[in-house]
Design a protein around this motif. Structure first.
Motif, PDB file in Angstrom:
ATOM      1  N   ARG A   1       0.800  -1.352  -0.070  1.00 33.90           N
ATOM      2  CA  ARG A   1       0.046  -0.115  -0.103  1.00 33.90           C
ATOM      3  C   ARG A   1       0.759   1.293   0.044  1.00 33.90           C
ATOM      4  O   ARG A   1       0.447   2.480   0.736  1.00 33.90           O
ATOM      5  CB  ARG A   1      -0.882   0.136   1.250  1.00 33.90           C
ATOM      6  CG  ARG A   1      -2.058  -1.124   1.095  1.00 33.90           C
ATOM      7  CD  ARG A   1      -3.141  -0.771   2.020  1.00 33.90           C
ATOM      8  NE  ARG A   1      -3.948   0.330   1.410  1.00 33.90           N
ATOM      9  CZ  ARG A   1      -4.462   0.429   0.426  1.00 33.90           C
ATOM     10  NH1 ARG A   1      -4.463  -0.872  -0.276  1.00 33.90           N
ATOM     11  NH2 ARG A   1      -5.031   1.303   0.078  1.00 33.90           N
TER      12      ARG A   1
ATOM     13  N   CYS B   1      -2.479   1.524  -9.873  1.00 31.05           N
ATOM     14  CA  CYS B   1      -2.687   1.000  -8.677  1.00 31.05           C
ATOM     15  C   CYS B   1      -1.273   0.644  -8.114  1.00 31.05           C
ATOM     16  O   CYS B   1      -0.440   0.138  -8.961  1.00 31.05           O
ATOM     17  CB  CYS B   1      -3.654  -0.212  -8.689  1.00 31.05           C
ATOM     18  SG  CYS B   1      -5.387   0.268  -9.174  1.00 31.05           S
TER      19      CYS B   1
ATOM     20  N   ASN C   1      -4.450  -5.181  -1.338  1.00 31.23           N
ATOM     21  CA  ASN C   1      -5.114  -4.687  -2.213  1.00 31.23           C
ATOM     22  C   ASN C   1      -5.971  -5.639  -2.831  1.00 31.23           C
ATOM     23  O   ASN C   1      -5.269  -6.373  -3.858  1.00 31.23           O
ATOM     24  CB  ASN C   1      -4.189  -3.858  -3.244  1.00 31.23           C
ATOM     25  CG  ASN C   1      -5.086  -2.817  -4.109  1.00 31.23           C
ATOM     26  OD1 ASN C   1      -5.861  -3.264  -4.412  1.00 31.23           O
ATOM     27  ND2 ASN C   1      -4.434  -1.848  -4.336  1.00 31.23           N
TER      28      ASN C   1
ATOM     29  N   ASN D   1     -10.954  -5.984   1.021  1.00 30.72           N
ATOM     30  CA  ASN D   1      -9.714  -4.979   0.854  1.00 30.72           C
ATOM     31  C   ASN D   1      -9.811  -4.381  -0.607  1.00 30.72           C
ATOM     32  O   ASN D   1      -8.811  -3.914  -1.068  1.00 30.72           O
ATOM     33  CB  ASN D   1      -8.643  -5.843   0.970  1.00 30.72           C
ATOM     34  CG  ASN D   1      -8.271  -6.174   2.208  1.00 30.72           C
ATOM     35  OD1 ASN D   1      -7.567  -5.479   3.225  1.00 30.72           O
ATOM     36  ND2 ASN D   1      -8.179  -7.522   2.658  1.00 30.72           N
ATOM     37  N   SER D   2     -11.017  -4.389  -1.146  1.00 29.87           N
ATOM     38  CA  SER D   2     -11.230  -3.643  -2.253  1.00 29.87           C
ATOM     39  C   SER D   2     -11.922  -2.264  -2.217  1.00 29.87           C
ATOM     40  O   SER D   2     -12.562  -1.668  -3.012  1.00 29.87           O
ATOM     41  CB  SER D   2     -11.890  -4.395  -3.270  1.00 29.87           C
ATOM     42  OG  SER D   2     -11.081  -5.610  -3.606  1.00 29.87           O
TER      43      SER D   2
ATOM     44  N   TYR E   1     -10.365   2.544  -2.208  1.00 31.76           N
ATOM     45  CA  TYR E   1      -9.724   2.931  -3.359  1.00 31.76           C
ATOM     46  C   TYR E   1      -9.921   4.623  -3.141  1.00 31.76           C
ATOM     47  O   TYR E   1     -10.674   5.257  -2.832  1.00 31.76           O
ATOM     48  CB  TYR E   1     -10.362   2.464  -4.673  1.00 31.76           C
ATOM     49  CG  TYR E   1     -11.894   2.570  -4.457  1.00 31.76           C
ATOM     50  CD1 TYR E   1     -12.486   3.574  -4.936  1.00 31.76           C
ATOM     51  CD2 TYR E   1     -12.645   1.670  -4.033  1.00 31.76           C
ATOM     52  CE1 TYR E   1     -13.816   3.695  -4.969  1.00 31.76           C
ATOM     53  CE2 TYR E   1     -13.943   1.479  -4.207  1.00 31.76           C
ATOM     54  CZ  TYR E   1     -14.575   2.760  -4.574  1.00 31.76           C
ATOM     55  OH  TYR E   1     -15.869   2.850  -4.584  1.00 31.76           O
TER      56      TYR E   1
ATOM     57  N   CYS F   1      -8.309   0.519 -11.678  1.00 28.82           N
ATOM     58  CA  CYS F   1      -8.286  -0.871 -10.887  1.00 28.82           C
ATOM     59  C   CYS F   1      -9.601  -1.774 -11.355  1.00 28.82           C
ATOM     60  O   CYS F   1     -10.358  -1.246 -12.049  1.00 28.82           O
ATOM     61  CB  CYS F   1      -8.709  -0.739  -9.205  1.00 28.82           C
ATOM     62  SG  CYS F   1      -7.062   0.404  -8.636  1.00 28.82           S
TER      63      CYS F   1
END
Length: 630
Positions: A349, A368, A395, A419-420, A423, A431
């Motif tokens: 991250r 990303c 991610n 974990n999406s 953003y 993404c």
């Protein structure tokens, strides 16, 4: 009360007008006048469209079988207002109990009618509360009833909640029903073991004492591998217990922790009694030459599960079995994997500039964090669950870069979905939603899709066709973002409750409703209230209905701007058009109203009950002048 309310009030007392509106399907039943309660023809016409009107009917009409049957066909709840005689009519009652809870309103005799009661509880488990005493205390009936609907267990008597036969019959259909068993049975170890052999998911509803009994847990996971998820952690972390379990049911390997999936002894025991268990073994073991030799010795077809890295060295299981060299080692591979995981953990991250330092110039800040490292991931690592788990935990969008086998792994996908949600507006276009790359099996998993749409309604786009028509899934999506109705299935787009929720949330979603609901007056008006431009999606039938246009203009005068010139009828403003439609459609002179009570039409000649006994008649006449004064 303004002039429009006054006109509506008097017009609603005109029998011929009311009947005409009812037959045309344009009558507003919320304003049904009490003075027609004795009029059989009016009541008969009214209940065709709204059975609840039966509540206003006279006692004589409530005893008319044809009218009551029509009312119940229109609205099952009309049974509440039928006469006692007709609440004892089995044909009418059978129709009413399509809504099972309405068993409450049928006669005592019918509450003991086996056929009728079974139909009721088949539709709603709460209906069992209204069953007659004769059936309520009949064990043979209760055994048959739980086959129809195991959820009735919640409402049956204490005596039957302590009956092993009844509890077992309900459990066969629904393991969670055991939570309604008596305390005595909830602590009967032998009985619980018998049930666990039928369905191990009983672990989910057991009390702590029984759930911590190793014999019960072992029996449960022997019959249902998934039950391990409900076992206490002490069993999940006990190597000897897991080893004993896989000897009985190798499929349990799918549900054990990663450390046991990497345990050679446990995996070898599992694959002895499950031909699919090797699929869930760790990548390290499936890449290990010596381990795979032992696996192939058990079943040569297990070579299928060898990693692509091992297959590059040994094209067939024969070449693997015949190889005696010591040159093929995986130590370097393990070191490479370890380094890669550390790198992912460090930059997972990270800010864009750190990623640039790691890989050199050329990575745009719009990318990303994972894009480049995962696009260049060696094939041998794309099927490695450890690497995939590390990546998606940082991610979720990394899910798209892994093998088809891992994209069919539910636990991995759930981590990716979780974990999406983190953003930024700058990167979202670059993404991907992990659900987009999931297997078809997982796209048809309701638990997965429900969790996904709760995090982002747009995930509905990637659900299976079956779940795109699932009421609960689509309702969850449109509650958060009405525009996601566009991704729903055609069948659910014709569900009024769904479309109303979507339009209420986002009026622009009206354009995605079915043609049938684009012709629904209520929904169309709701959509026009906030967005006059929705008029272009309204059905032609409604657009050519002057009365509808009048209501639309009264909801939102901006609708006027979207009307064709022909429909504006040479007017210059919405106000002028409203006045013109009222004059043409309702034939009303705003300054010269006349009211004539039509008392002669309010009496049904076939009945002996005179309207003069109705107190509302006098009230209407006495209030006439006061209405105009107001």
């Amino acid at each position: 009360m303004d002039w429009y309310d006054v006109k509506k009030f008097f017009r609603n007392l005109n029998r011929n007008y009311v009947l005409e509106e009812m037959r045309e399907g344009t009558y507003n039943y919320t304003n049904f006048p009490f003075i027609f309660r004795y009029d059989k023809e009016v009541i008969g016409e009214a209940v065709k469209n709204d059975g609840s009107i039966l509540i206003w009917a006279s006692g004589k009409i409530k005893n008319d079988r044809d009218i009551v049957m029509t009312a119940v066909n229109s609205n099952h709840y009309a049974i509440k207002h039928a006469s006692k005689r007709l609440q004892d009519d089995k044909e009418i009652a059978l129709k009413a109990v399509e809504y099972g809870q309405l068993l409450k309103y049928v006669s005592k005799r019918l509450k003991n009618d086996k056929e009728l009661v079974l139909k009721a509880i088949g539709n709603n488990s709460e209906a069992i509360r209204f069953v007659g005493n004769k059936l309520k205390n009949d064990k043979e009936f209760m055994l048959e009833a739980v086959k129809f609907n195991s959820y009735i267990l919640e409402y049956i008597s204490k005596k039957f909640k302590n009956d092993k036969d009844i509890i077992k019959e309900a459990f066969k259909d629904n393991s969670s029903s055991f939570k309604y068993a008596s305390e005595e049975l909830k602590n009967d170890k032998n009985f619980i073991i018998d049930l666990a052999k039928l369905n191990g998911n009983i672990l989910e509803v057991l009390n702590d004492k029984m759930k911590n009994d190793p014999e019960i847990v072992l029996e449960a996971i022997k019959s249902t591998g998934y039950a391990l998820n409900f076992a206490p952690n002490k069993f999940k972390d006990d190597r000897e217990f897991i080893l004993s379990a896989v000897k009985e049911n190798g499929d349990i390997l799918y549900h054990v922790s990663d450390k046991f999936k990497d345990d050679k002894d446990i995996v070898l025991e599992a694959i002895k009694n499950s031909e699919f268990a090797l699929e869930y073994a760790s990548y390290r073991l499936r890449s290990n030459e010596e381990f795979m030799k032992e696996a192939i010795a058990i079943n040569k077809d297990y070579f299928t599960y060898a990693t692509s890295q091992l297959k590059e060295q040994f094209p067939s299981f024969e070449s693997l079995l015949n190889d005696n060299s010591e040159s093929h080692k995986i130590t370097s591979w393990e070191k490479e994997k370890e380094d890669l995981i550390k790198k992912i953990e460090r930059i997972g991250r990270a800010e864009p500039e750190i990623v640039i330092n790691e890989f050199g110039e050329g990575i745009s800040s719009d990318y990303c964090d994972y894009k480049r490292i995962l696009e260049n991931l060696p094939e041998k690592f794309k099927d490695d669950k450890d690497i995939a788990l590390e990546a998606v935990s940082k991610n979720g969008y990394a899910f798209k870069y892994f093998s088809e086998r891992l994209q069919d792994h539910k636990d991995l996908l759930m981590v990716a979905i979780d974990n999406s949600k983190y953003y930024s507006p700058d990167t979202i276009e670059k993404c991907s939603y992990p659900l987009e790359y999931a297997s078809n099996r997982l796209k048809d998993d309701k638990e997965v899709i429900m969790k996904a749409v709760q995090l982002s309604s747009n995930n509905l786009e990637y659900a299976s066709n079956r779940l795109k028509n699932d009421f609960e899934i689509v309702m969850e999506a449109v509650k958060n973002d009405g525009s996601t109705l566009t991704f729903a299935g055609n069948k659910i787009k014709d569900n009024k409750e769904i479309v109303v929720e979507a339009v209420r949330n986002n009026s622009s979603s009206f354009k995605y409703a079915s043609p049938n609901l684009q012709g629904d007056k209520e929904i169309a008006l709701l959509s026009l209230k906030d967005s006059a431009s929705n008029l272009k999606y309204v059905s032609e039938e409604l657009k050519n209905d002057k009365k509808f246009i009048l209501e639309a203009l009264m909801e939102n005068t901006k609708v006027y701007s979207y009307l064709p010139e022909k429909q504006k009828e040479n007017t210059l403003s919405s106000k002028e058009l409203i006045e013109k439609i009222i004059k043409e459609e309702y034939k009303i002179n705003l300054f010269n109203h006349e009211y004539k009570a039509q008392e002669n039409t309010l009496t049904n000649k076939s009945e002996k009950e005179p309207i003069k006994d109705n107190p509302w008649t006098d009230k209407v006449n006495s209030d006439k002048d006061n209405q105009w004064e107001r």
